[in-house]
Design an enzyme around this catalytic site. Sequence first.
Site, PDB file in Angstrom:
ATOM      1  N   ARG A 292     -34.016  40.809  24.264  1.00  0.00           N
ATOM      2  CA  ARG A 292     -33.670  41.096  25.517  1.00  0.00           C
ATOM      3  C   ARG A 292     -32.192  41.642  25.497  1.00  0.00           C
ATOM      4  O   ARG A 292     -31.535  41.592  24.428  1.00  0.00           O
ATOM      5  CB  ARG A 292     -33.621  39.664  26.342  1.00  0.00           C
ATOM      6  CG  ARG A 292     -32.638  38.810  25.708  1.00  0.00           C
ATOM      7  CD  ARG A 292     -32.779  37.357  26.636  1.00  0.00           C
ATOM      8  NE  ARG A 292     -32.207  37.650  27.914  1.00  0.00           N
ATOM      9  CZ  ARG A 292     -31.664  36.560  28.766  1.00  0.00           C
ATOM     10  NH1 ARG A 292     -31.540  35.212  28.238  1.00  0.00           N
ATOM     11  NH2 ARG A 292     -31.336  36.707  29.844  1.00  0.00           N
TER      12      ARG A 292
ATOM     13  N   TYR B 178     -31.928  25.214  40.057  1.00  0.00           N
ATOM     14  CA  TYR B 178     -32.829  24.664  40.902  1.00  0.00           C
ATOM     15  C   TYR B 178     -32.142  24.644  42.407  1.00  0.00           C
ATOM     16  O   TYR B 178     -32.589  24.468  43.413  1.00  0.00           O
ATOM     17  CB  TYR B 178     -32.681  23.051  40.565  1.00  0.00           C
ATOM     18  CG  TYR B 178     -33.358  22.802  39.268  1.00  0.00           C
ATOM     19  CD1 TYR B 178     -34.933  22.499  39.631  1.00  0.00           C
ATOM     20  CD2 TYR B 178     -33.150  22.705  38.202  1.00  0.00           C
ATOM     21  CE1 TYR B 178     -35.599  22.560  38.579  1.00  0.00           C
ATOM     22  CE2 TYR B 178     -33.920  22.615  37.016  1.00  0.00           C
ATOM     23  CZ  TYR B 178     -35.115  22.601  37.225  1.00  0.00           C
ATOM     24  OH  TYR B 178     -36.226  22.637  36.106  1.00  0.00           O
TER      25      TYR B 178
ATOM     26  N   HIS C 269     -27.886  25.184  34.513  1.00  0.00           N
ATOM     27  CA  HIS C 269     -29.296  24.563  34.961  1.00  0.00           C
ATOM     28  C   HIS C 269     -29.432  24.010  36.299  1.00  0.00           C
ATOM     29  O   HIS C 269     -30.411  24.470  36.792  1.00  0.00           O
ATOM     30  CB  HIS C 269     -29.896  23.624  33.695  1.00  0.00           C
ATOM     31  CG  HIS C 269     -31.217  23.725  33.825  1.00  0.00           C
ATOM     32  ND1 HIS C 269     -32.024  24.504  33.212  1.00  0.00           N
ATOM     33  CD2 HIS C 269     -32.031  22.831  34.637  1.00  0.00           C
ATOM     34  CE1 HIS C 269     -33.477  24.264  33.816  1.00  0.00           C
ATOM     35  NE2 HIS C 269     -33.299  23.245  34.279  1.00  0.00           N
TER      36      HIS C 269
ATOM     37  N   ASP D 171     -25.667  23.108  66.673  1.00  0.00           N
ATOM     38  CA  ASP D 171     -25.019  24.310  65.689  1.00  0.00           C
ATOM     39  C   ASP D 171     -24.959  23.517  64.684  1.00  0.00           C
ATOM     40  O   ASP D 171     -24.891  22.279  64.397  1.00  0.00           O
ATOM     41  CB  ASP D 171     -23.642  24.878  66.453  1.00  0.00           C
ATOM     42  CG  ASP D 171     -23.412  26.424  65.812  1.00  0.00           C
ATOM     43  OD1 ASP D 171     -23.530  26.233  64.697  1.00  0.00           O
ATOM     44  OD2 ASP D 171     -23.462  27.016  66.632  1.00  0.00           O
TER      45      ASP D 171
ATOM     46  N   GLU E 168     -27.948  25.389  38.518  1.00  0.00           N
ATOM     47  CA  GLU E 168     -27.932  26.449  39.532  1.00  0.00           C
ATOM     48  C   GLU E 168     -29.376  26.939  39.599  1.00  0.00           C
ATOM     49  O   GLU E 168     -29.925  27.470  40.693  1.00  0.00           O
ATOM     50  CB  GLU E 168     -27.237  27.734  38.847  1.00  0.00           C
ATOM     51  CG  GLU E 168     -27.220  28.904  39.246  1.00  0.00           C
ATOM     52  CD  GLU E 168     -26.820  29.154  41.002  1.00  0.00           C
ATOM     53  OE1 GLU E 168     -25.891  28.316  41.404  1.00  0.00           O
ATOM     54  OE2 GLU E 168     -27.133  29.789  41.583  1.00  0.00           O
TER      55      GLU E 168
ATOM     56  N   SER F 170     -17.202  30.031  48.454  1.00  0.00           N
ATOM     57  CA  SER F 170     -18.146  30.418  49.679  1.00  0.00           C
ATOM     58  C   SER F 170     -19.351  29.416  49.596  1.00  0.00           C
ATOM     59  O   SER F 170     -19.604  28.830  50.583  1.00  0.00           O
ATOM     60  CB  SER F 170     -18.505  31.720  49.824  1.00  0.00           C
ATOM     61  OG  SER F 170     -19.746  31.952  50.397  1.00  0.00           O
ATOM     62  N   SER F 171     -19.756  29.251  48.517  1.00  0.00           N
ATOM     63  CA  SER F 171     -21.206  28.461  48.265  1.00  0.00           C
ATOM     64  C   SER F 171     -20.702  26.957  48.559  1.00  0.00           C
ATOM     65  O   SER F 171     -21.445  26.090  49.100  1.00  0.00           O
ATOM     66  CB  SER F 171     -21.530  28.521  46.720  1.00  0.00           C
ATOM     67  OG  SER F 171     -22.090  29.750  46.609  1.00  0.00           O
TER      68      SER F 171
ATOM     69  N   LYS G  38     -45.266  17.806  42.946  1.00  0.00           N
ATOM     70  CA  LYS G  38     -45.304  18.871  44.314  1.00  0.00           C
ATOM     71  C   LYS G  38     -46.416  19.659  44.112  1.00  0.00           C
ATOM     72  O   LYS G  38     -46.983  19.963  45.072  1.00  0.00           O
ATOM     73  CB  LYS G  38     -43.987  19.567  43.988  1.00  0.00           C
ATOM     74  CG  LYS G  38     -42.733  18.724  44.472  1.00  0.00           C
ATOM     75  CD  LYS G  38     -41.560  19.664  44.288  1.00  0.00           C
ATOM     76  CE  LYS G  38     -40.405  19.117  44.828  1.00  0.00           C
ATOM     77  NZ  LYS G  38     -40.468  18.707  46.307  1.00  0.00           N
TER      78      LYS G  38
ATOM     79  N   THR H 235     -42.213  18.038  39.255  1.00  0.00           N
ATOM     80  CA  THR H 235     -42.665  19.013  39.684  1.00  0.00           C
ATOM     81  C   THR H 235     -44.343  19.338  39.838  1.00  0.00           C
ATOM     82  O   THR H 235     -44.911  20.002  40.652  1.00  0.00           O
ATOM     83  CB  THR H 235     -42.130  20.261  38.630  1.00  0.00           C
ATOM     84  OG1 THR H 235     -40.925  20.000  38.485  1.00  0.00           O
ATOM     85  CG2 THR H 235     -42.337  21.698  39.024  1.00  0.00           C
TER      86      THR H 235
ATOM     87  N   HIS I 151     -27.103  43.226  37.688  1.00  0.00           N
ATOM     88  CA  HIS I 151     -28.377  42.972  38.231  1.00  0.00           C
ATOM     89  C   HIS I 151     -28.268  41.338  38.454  1.00  0.00           C
ATOM     90  O   HIS I 151     -28.966  40.961  39.774  1.00  0.00           O
ATOM     91  CB  HIS I 151     -29.313  43.330  37.578  1.00  0.00           C
ATOM     92  CG  HIS I 151     -30.738  42.813  37.888  1.00  0.00           C
ATOM     93  ND1 HIS I 151     -31.435  43.314  39.186  1.00  0.00           N
ATOM     94  CD2 HIS I 151     -31.655  42.070  37.130  1.00  0.00           C
ATOM     95  CE1 HIS I 151     -32.492  42.567  39.058  1.00  0.00           C
ATOM     96  NE2 HIS I 151     -32.831  41.864  37.930  1.00  0.00           N
TER      97      HIS I 151
ATOM     98  N   TRP J  31     -24.905  37.691  32.520  1.00  0.00           N
ATOM     99  CA  TRP J  31     -24.442  36.785  33.701  1.00  0.00           C
ATOM    100  C   TRP J  31     -23.963  35.646  33.346  1.00  0.00           C
ATOM    101  O   TRP J  31     -23.144  34.966  33.923  1.00  0.00           O
ATOM    102  CB  TRP J  31     -25.613  36.757  34.628  1.00  0.00           C
ATOM    103  CG  TRP J  31     -26.467  35.577  34.522  1.00  0.00           C
ATOM    104  CD1 TRP J  31     -27.524  35.679  33.691  1.00  0.00           C
ATOM    105  CD2 TRP J  31     -26.471  34.251  35.175  1.00  0.00           C
ATOM    106  NE1 TRP J  31     -28.234  34.339  33.547  1.00  0.00           N
ATOM    107  CE2 TRP J  31     -27.438  33.503  34.530  1.00  0.00           C
ATOM    108  CE3 TRP J  31     -25.724  33.728  35.983  1.00  0.00           C
ATOM    109  CZ2 TRP J  31     -27.884  32.260  34.749  1.00  0.00           C
ATOM    110  CZ3 TRP J  31     -25.944  32.355  36.422  1.00  0.00           C
ATOM    111  CH2 TRP J  31     -27.059  31.653  35.860  1.00  0.00           C
TER     112      TRP J  31
ATOM    113  N   SER K  23     -43.331  23.465  51.454  1.00  0.00           N
ATOM    114  CA  SER K  23     -44.009  22.334  52.080  1.00  0.00           C
ATOM    115  C   SER K  23     -43.883  22.463  53.440  1.00  0.00           C
ATOM    116  O   SER K  23     -44.563  21.458  54.155  1.00  0.00           O
ATOM    117  CB  SER K  23     -42.948  21.225  51.649  1.00  0.00           C
ATOM    118  OG  SER K  23     -42.793  21.078  50.289  1.00  0.00           O
TER     119      SER K  23
ATOM    120  N   HIS L 188     -30.961  23.059  26.500  1.00  0.00           N
ATOM    121  CA  HIS L 188     -32.234  23.631  26.223  1.00  0.00           C
ATOM    122  C   HIS L 188     -31.952  25.164  26.212  1.00  0.00           C
ATOM    123  O   HIS L 188     -32.803  25.742  25.731  1.00  0.00           O
ATOM    124  CB  HIS L 188     -33.480  23.256  26.936  1.00  0.00           C
ATOM    125  CG  HIS L 188     -33.473  23.538  28.610  1.00  0.00           C
ATOM    126  ND1 HIS L 188     -33.964  22.569  29.453  1.00  0.00           N
ATOM    127  CD2 HIS L 188     -32.917  24.494  29.094  1.00  0.00           C
ATOM    128  CE1 HIS L 188     -33.858  23.202  30.464  1.00  0.00           C
ATOM    129  NE2 HIS L 188     -33.363  24.255  30.389  1.00  0.00           N
ATOM    130  N   HIS L 189     -31.194  25.457  26.906  1.00  0.00           N
ATOM    131  CA  HIS L 189     -30.655  26.991  26.937  1.00  0.00           C
ATOM    132  C   HIS L 189     -30.157  27.443  25.529  1.00  0.00           C
ATOM    133  O   HIS L 189     -29.825  28.573  25.469  1.00  0.00           O
ATOM    134  CB  HIS L 189     -29.933  27.343  27.987  1.00  0.00           C
ATOM    135  CG  HIS L 189     -30.257  27.155  29.276  1.00  0.00           C
ATOM    136  ND1 HIS L 189     -31.311  28.143  30.064  1.00  0.00           N
ATOM    137  CD2 HIS L 189     -30.422  25.884  30.275  1.00  0.00           C
ATOM    138  CE1 HIS L 189     -31.338  27.570  31.024  1.00  0.00           C
ATOM    139  NE2 HIS L 189     -31.340  26.515  31.270  1.00  0.00           N
TER     140      HIS L 189
END
Lengths: 537, 47
Positions: A454, A261, A257, A110, A259, A173-174, A335, A332, A81, A146, A272, A306-307
């Site tokens: 979890r 963002y 991390h 293009d 990722e 690809s990315s 924003k 943040t 998932h 994941w 915006s 922090h993870h």
Amino acid sequence: MAYNDHAATAHDHDAHDHKPHGWRRWVFATNHKDIGTMYLVFAGISFFIGGSMAMLIRLELFKPGMQFLDPMFFNSMTTMHALEMIFGAVMPAWTGLANWMIPMQVGAPDMALPRLNNFSFWILPFAFTLLLSTLFVPGGGPAGGWTMYPPLMLQGGAGFPMTIFAIHMMGISSILGAINVVVTIMNLRAPGMTLLRMPLFVWTWLITAYLLIAVMPVLAGAVTMLLTDHFFGTTFFTAAGGGDPVMFQHIFWFFGHPEVYILILPAFGVVSEIIPTFSRKPLFGYEAMVYATASIAFLSFIVWAHHMFTVGMPLAGQLFFMLSTMLIAIPTGVKVFNWTATMYRGSLSFEPPMLFALSFLFLFTIGGLSGLMLAIVPADYQYQDTYFVVAHFHYVLVPGAVFAIMGAIYYWLPKWTGNMYDQKLATWHFWLSTIFVNVLFFPQHFLGLAGMPRRIPDYAVQFTDWNMVSSIGGFAFGLSQFLFPYIIWKCVRGGVRVGNRAWEGAHGLEWELPSPPPFHSWTEPPSDALIQRGAAH
Amino acid sequence: MAGNGTSTAPDAGQRQRGVRRTALLLGIVAAVFYVGFIAMMVWRATR
């Protein structure tokens, strides 16, 4: 009506559209609009595949005890998932939007590297077919989460190397897509489109692309080390051979991390764009928004641990990662303040894109606040690996990234198709999504604070009530999403014709083009006057 | 009408060179990161 239904708008460009027909148009596509459409369709399919996996998870968790799923399959579902939604739905959706909008917004004909663009897209269906096919091989799909932590991930069956290969393909690809975005923005901007005249969506994507180029190779290295540990006798992450499983966590989160963002920065760009349009005011603090985005991107590289506070680290390390994480709240906050200030004394109207942007603003902020709670080391020791974390990141990613994608599609769909969609139905889609996303995820805060771990298929009976509520919210949210493709399909088929500027408050070069835009747009660069009119910030 | 403007189009050759230069630079950076990280790992494993 806040949209311009200029039925009289000439669509004489159709006569000049020399586009290929049949399957060749899509397989050999080099047009940024076609490739953008393919990315978006792919993302939509992945969204429903990943969503159906989430439904199975919520079905199993509806009440305690084992109901429907084998525990191993349940773990596969949580893993797949996440991989589907992150790499298959959200990232391709942003790349699709980038393909559609960046050339039109910067006045380019293009993307800079059209054939590479085709290759970047066509890697993805193969990567995900490979990933999904792991569910049918001995040992089943990846079930280690994941994050793929060893040693659990190393215990996978035949699906393990397939997963690693699929991740490499997604990464390539990315990276190729990101290179294309940077090259386009840096080289193909129309004369007069200076960096500080670019729309925020283009800015946020530029920064996202740099993040992608920097961190995807790290993921590739980490998963390759897993592969060699499994098949070639290395012991990077095996304590028995002198390795360290915690090192994987450091490497993974150095990718992981930023990722986060990568998934959310383009959302900041979209919001915006939408809020000024429906506030009929220029964006408040445009330059501050650009600098805030860059600051967030920089900070994203120095907060990874922090993870993993609970794996143990020196006090200085804990303090550094706690404080650097809290620092992210400042840009943040800038924003959120600027979006709010944009609306202040604006002439607001609440069409579907604005509704999704407002929902983003409120609910993403909730996700941000629970993120601040998780940044506090002693508190994190309690929350770690509970449903509180699940609630936190789903608030960031669903009403955050996914709602922003939906808002973006509702914002630009009239431009793409030349037709206005059924706004009443889209408003229904918004309310059902917003109500049920909260029914789905808010109770998970309570479950987490009460100690529910979890990634488990069964749980203690005291967690039953909120799990039932969460599952009901999940089913209702899932069902309400079928409105989205229906609304899009209906709009593609026809509707009230819109003018160039589909929304009366919209600014930007894309709104100077006809709706739908010609197959080849900005074959001549836009004039400075057009650029200045678009850059109304 | 779309695409009409008064700006002078930049020299196509110059633009093409810019595209090639940036693409090459980013491609090299990405490839060095991608392959370099894996090569570094293999090197460390064989020490």
